[in-house]
Design an enzyme around this catalytic site. Structure first.
Site, PDB file in Angstrom:
ATOM      1  N   ASP A 112      26.936 -59.951 -53.565  1.00 53.31           N
ATOM      2  CA  ASP A 112      28.098 -59.273 -53.213  1.00 53.31           C
ATOM      3  C   ASP A 112      28.126 -58.024 -54.186  1.00 53.31           C
ATOM      4  O   ASP A 112      28.063 -58.241 -55.393  1.00 53.31           O
ATOM      5  CB  ASP A 112      29.414 -60.307 -53.516  1.00 53.31           C
ATOM      6  CG  ASP A 112      30.638 -59.688 -52.852  1.00 53.31           C
ATOM      7  OD1 ASP A 112      30.505 -59.616 -51.576  1.00 53.31           O
ATOM      8  OD2 ASP A 112      31.616 -59.447 -53.342  1.00 53.31           O
ATOM      9  N   SER A 113      28.319 -56.984 -53.589  1.00 55.18           N
ATOM     10  CA  SER A 113      28.239 -55.702 -54.509  1.00 55.18           C
ATOM     11  C   SER A 113      29.317 -54.636 -53.889  1.00 55.18           C
ATOM     12  O   SER A 113      29.676 -54.799 -52.743  1.00 55.18           O
ATOM     13  CB  SER A 113      26.655 -55.097 -54.461  1.00 55.18           C
ATOM     14  OG  SER A 113      26.586 -55.200 -53.005  1.00 55.18           O
ATOM     15  N   ASP A 130      25.311 -45.333 -50.807  1.00 56.26           N
ATOM     16  CA  ASP A 130      24.269 -44.582 -51.423  1.00 56.26           C
ATOM     17  C   ASP A 130      24.208 -43.068 -51.554  1.00 56.26           C
ATOM     18  O   ASP A 130      23.686 -42.412 -52.469  1.00 56.26           O
ATOM     19  CB  ASP A 130      23.036 -44.995 -51.241  1.00 56.26           C
ATOM     20  CG  ASP A 130      22.520 -46.667 -51.550  1.00 56.26           C
ATOM     21  OD1 ASP A 130      23.268 -47.072 -52.429  1.00 56.26           O
ATOM     22  OD2 ASP A 130      21.498 -47.054 -51.220  1.00 56.26           O
ATOM     23  N   HIS A 158      23.702 -60.399 -43.294  1.00 57.23           N
ATOM     24  CA  HIS A 158      23.281 -60.107 -42.039  1.00 57.23           C
ATOM     25  C   HIS A 158      22.776 -58.654 -42.039  1.00 57.23           C
ATOM     26  O   HIS A 158      22.831 -57.883 -40.823  1.00 57.23           O
ATOM     27  CB  HIS A 158      24.334 -60.286 -40.883  1.00 57.23           C
ATOM     28  CG  HIS A 158      24.602 -61.707 -40.761  1.00 57.23           C
ATOM     29  ND1 HIS A 158      25.074 -62.765 -41.525  1.00 57.23           N
ATOM     30  CD2 HIS A 158      24.361 -62.510 -39.361  1.00 57.23           C
ATOM     31  CE1 HIS A 158      25.175 -64.017 -41.125  1.00 57.23           C
ATOM     32  NE2 HIS A 158      24.567 -63.738 -39.765  1.00 57.23           N
ATOM     33  N   GLY A 194      19.494 -53.721 -44.334  1.00 61.44           N
ATOM     34  CA  GLY A 194      18.968 -53.044 -45.691  1.00 61.44           C
ATOM     35  C   GLY A 194      18.987 -53.938 -46.817  1.00 61.44           C
ATOM     36  O   GLY A 194      17.995 -53.764 -47.760  1.00 61.44           O
TER      37      GLY A 194
END
Length: 207
Positions: free
Chosen positions: A73-74, A167, A13, A16
């Site tokens: 999954d990160s 990031d 969802h 990005g």
């Protein structure tokens, strides 16, 4: 199990993440649609590893949509914090009842990491790594998993506006810019997600 082609549900969802994954798959003629756009519910991520959580999300999307689904999954692991936040990366961005309206606040999450490092002193090890696990699930129950990694160091304060999540504080090895200061094309070439995608592409598309 058939290789990927045609429409693919991206079990997220997160706008990005959808944009980044769609760009990586665009050269292979894959039409990506998000679980959010299909109105699919988000399953509880009860796994204790990236692999477990990626499979949970991919299988839930494939079962609900009847379409081959891909989940990512990160997360960020910090050496000095014993690998935390790791699989709980997104949880660290969740606002508590006293922190405002529900949702994720990534600046707050970055601040939590920096605050914990600051408590360890000025000479703390700032090395870290991003992990990415891609899980593909087919409606017939088959699945495949691909793992990627990007090593780097943490900086403060956050810099850049082109990334998402952590990031703005992650500087990849061999560079002085954060991921959020990289053009999307540059990041796609060196990110943890790109590493995992290279393995997926080789397996699924033979290139």
């Amino acid at each position: 199990m058939t290789n990927l082609f045609g429409k693919l549900v991206i079990a997220t969802h997160n706008a990005g993440k959808l944009k980044e994954i769609s760009a990586l798959l665009a050269p292979y003629g894959v039409d990506c649609i998000s679980a959010g756009a299909l109105g699919l519910p988000e399953p509880a991520e009860t796994g204790t590893t990236f692999v477990e959580n990626a499979l949970i999300k991919a299988r839930a999307a494939a079962e609900a949509s009847g379409i081959v689904s891909l989940a990512d999954d990160s997360g960020l692991s910090v050496t000095a914090l014993g690998g935390r936040p790791g699989v709980y990366t997104a949880d660290w961005a969740e606002r508590q009842w006293f922190e405002g309206s529900p949702g994720r606040d990534w600046y707050m999450a970055m601040g939590k990491v920096e605050g914990m490092l600051a408590e360890l002193g000025p000479d703390v090890d700032r090395s870290c790594w991003f992990s990415c696990v891609l899980a593909i699930a087919w409606p017939d129950g088959e699945s495949a998993v691909y793992e990627g990694r990007a090593n780097g160091t943490l900086t403060w304060p956050p810099r850049g506006t082109m990334g998402f999540g952590y990031d703005p504080v992650f500087v990849p090895l061999g560079d002085t810019r954060t991921f959020a200061e990289h053009d999307p094309e540059e990041k796609h070439a060196i990110s943890h997600r790109a590493d995992a995608f290279a393995k997926l592409v080789k397996d699924q598309f033979g290139s």
